[in-house]
Design a protein around this motif. Structure first.
Motif, PDB file in Angstrom:
ATOM      1  N   THR A 195       0.773  -0.983  -0.053  1.00 43.93           N
ATOM      2  CA  THR A 195       0.063   0.119  -0.084  1.00 43.93           C
ATOM      3  C   THR A 195       0.894   1.205   0.113  1.00 43.93           C
ATOM      4  O   THR A 195       1.309   1.429   0.954  1.00 43.93           O
ATOM      5  CB  THR A 195      -0.885  -0.078   1.292  1.00 43.93           C
ATOM      6  OG1 THR A 195      -1.793  -1.046   1.372  1.00 43.93           O
ATOM      7  CG2 THR A 195      -1.963   1.190   1.408  1.00 43.93           C
ATOM      8  N   VAL A 196       1.032   1.701  -1.124  1.00 39.85           N
ATOM      9  CA  VAL A 196       1.840   3.217  -1.284  1.00 39.85           C
ATOM     10  C   VAL A 196       1.036   4.411  -1.851  1.00 39.85           C
ATOM     11  O   VAL A 196       0.067   4.146  -2.309  1.00 39.85           O
ATOM     12  CB  VAL A 196       2.987   2.871  -2.364  1.00 39.85           C
ATOM     13  CG1 VAL A 196       3.826   1.641  -1.853  1.00 39.85           C
ATOM     14  CG2 VAL A 196       2.441   2.530  -3.508  1.00 39.85           C
ATOM     15  N   PRO A 249       6.663  14.985   4.016  1.00 41.90           N
ATOM     16  CA  PRO A 249       7.161  14.015   4.768  1.00 41.90           C
ATOM     17  C   PRO A 249       5.912  13.101   4.882  1.00 41.90           C
ATOM     18  O   PRO A 249       4.704  13.176   4.803  1.00 41.90           O
ATOM     19  CB  PRO A 249       7.226  14.639   6.376  1.00 41.90           C
ATOM     20  CG  PRO A 249       6.908  15.882   6.288  1.00 41.90           C
ATOM     21  CD  PRO A 249       6.885  16.279   4.825  1.00 41.90           C
ATOM     22  N   CYS A 250       6.172  11.640   5.195  1.00 44.15           N
ATOM     23  CA  CYS A 250       5.083  10.646   5.062  1.00 44.15           C
ATOM     24  C   CYS A 250       4.336  10.847   6.312  1.00 44.15           C
ATOM     25  O   CYS A 250       4.828  11.491   7.543  1.00 44.15           O
ATOM     26  CB  CYS A 250       5.799   9.418   5.411  1.00 44.15           C
ATOM     27  SG  CYS A 250       6.715   8.770   3.820  1.00 44.15           S
ATOM     28  N   VAL A 252       9.900   5.123   1.400  1.00 44.91           N
ATOM     29  CA  VAL A 252      10.477   3.835   0.946  1.00 44.91           C
ATOM     30  C   VAL A 252      11.299   4.263  -0.469  1.00 44.91           C
ATOM     31  O   VAL A 252      11.695   3.590  -1.363  1.00 44.91           O
ATOM     32  CB  VAL A 252       9.622   2.805   0.339  1.00 44.91           C
ATOM     33  CG1 VAL A 252       8.890   2.000   1.645  1.00 44.91           C
ATOM     34  CG2 VAL A 252       8.355   3.341  -0.479  1.00 44.91           C
ATOM     35  N   GLY A 253      11.398   5.666  -0.651  1.00 43.56           N
ATOM     36  CA  GLY A 253      12.305   6.226  -1.732  1.00 43.56           C
ATOM     37  C   GLY A 253      11.382   6.397  -2.944  1.00 43.56           C
ATOM     38  O   GLY A 253      10.359   5.826  -3.012  1.00 43.56           O
ATOM     39  N   LYS A 288       2.502   2.047   3.773  1.00 40.89           N
ATOM     40  CA  LYS A 288       1.963   1.820   4.930  1.00 40.89           C
ATOM     41  C   LYS A 288       2.961   0.792   5.954  1.00 40.89           C
ATOM     42  O   LYS A 288       3.359  -0.245   5.340  1.00 40.89           O
ATOM     43  CB  LYS A 288       0.686   1.046   4.938  1.00 40.89           C
ATOM     44  CG  LYS A 288      -0.275   1.435   5.965  1.00 40.89           C
ATOM     45  CD  LYS A 288      -1.702   1.309   5.651  1.00 40.89           C
ATOM     46  CE  LYS A 288      -2.340   2.064   6.734  1.00 40.89           C
ATOM     47  NZ  LYS A 288      -3.825   2.433   6.158  1.00 40.89           N
ATOM     48  N   LYS A 289       2.986   0.924   7.129  1.00 41.07           N
ATOM     49  CA  LYS A 289       3.599   0.182   7.964  1.00 41.07           C
ATOM     50  C   LYS A 289       3.083  -1.007   8.374  1.00 41.07           C
ATOM     51  O   LYS A 289       1.992  -1.172   8.393  1.00 41.07           O
ATOM     52  CB  LYS A 289       4.254   0.716   9.177  1.00 41.07           C
ATOM     53  CG  LYS A 289       5.268   1.946   9.181  1.00 41.07           C
ATOM     54  CD  LYS A 289       5.786   2.610  10.462  1.00 41.07           C
ATOM     55  CE  LYS A 289       6.704   3.500  10.291  1.00 41.07           C
ATOM     56  NZ  LYS A 289       7.155   4.191  11.536  1.00 41.07           N
TER      57      LYS A 289
END
Length: 92
Positions: A68-69, A76-77, A84-85, A91-92
């Motif tokens: 899930t990106v 910033p996230c 993840v670049g 998602k963690k």
């Protein structure tokens, strides 16, 4: 006299169908931007972690995983996400 009624019925039926179609597609418009993806567009020179450059402007997990990106858009996230670049957060 019955000839003018036929186009009115067709118009009414078309309006009913378009309303039903609109209701059916409404959840898609409200869906969040982030979802599990196997292929994402390459936003920067490198693909995100876990993705392979397909040399066509896309990055793929080669069907092995779904992450899930969401694009970072230079920010910033969010909490619960990690960078993840490649211009993406996962998602963690």
């Amino acid at each position: 006299m019955s000839a003018p009624a036929l186009p009115a019925r067709r118009l009414a039926r078309a309006l009913q169908l378009s309303a039903l179609l609109g209701l059916a597609l409404a959840p898609l418009a409200l869906a969040p931007a982030a979802r599990a993806q196997r292929v994402v567009p390459r936003l920067q020179a490198l693909c995100p972690l876990g993705y392979v450059d397909m040399l066509n402007g896309k990055c793929s997990t080669l069907g092995l995983m779904r992450y899930t990106v969401t694009p970072t858009n230079g920010k910033p996230c969010l909490e619960g996400w990690m960078n993840v670049g490649g211009g993406y957060c996962r998602k963690k």
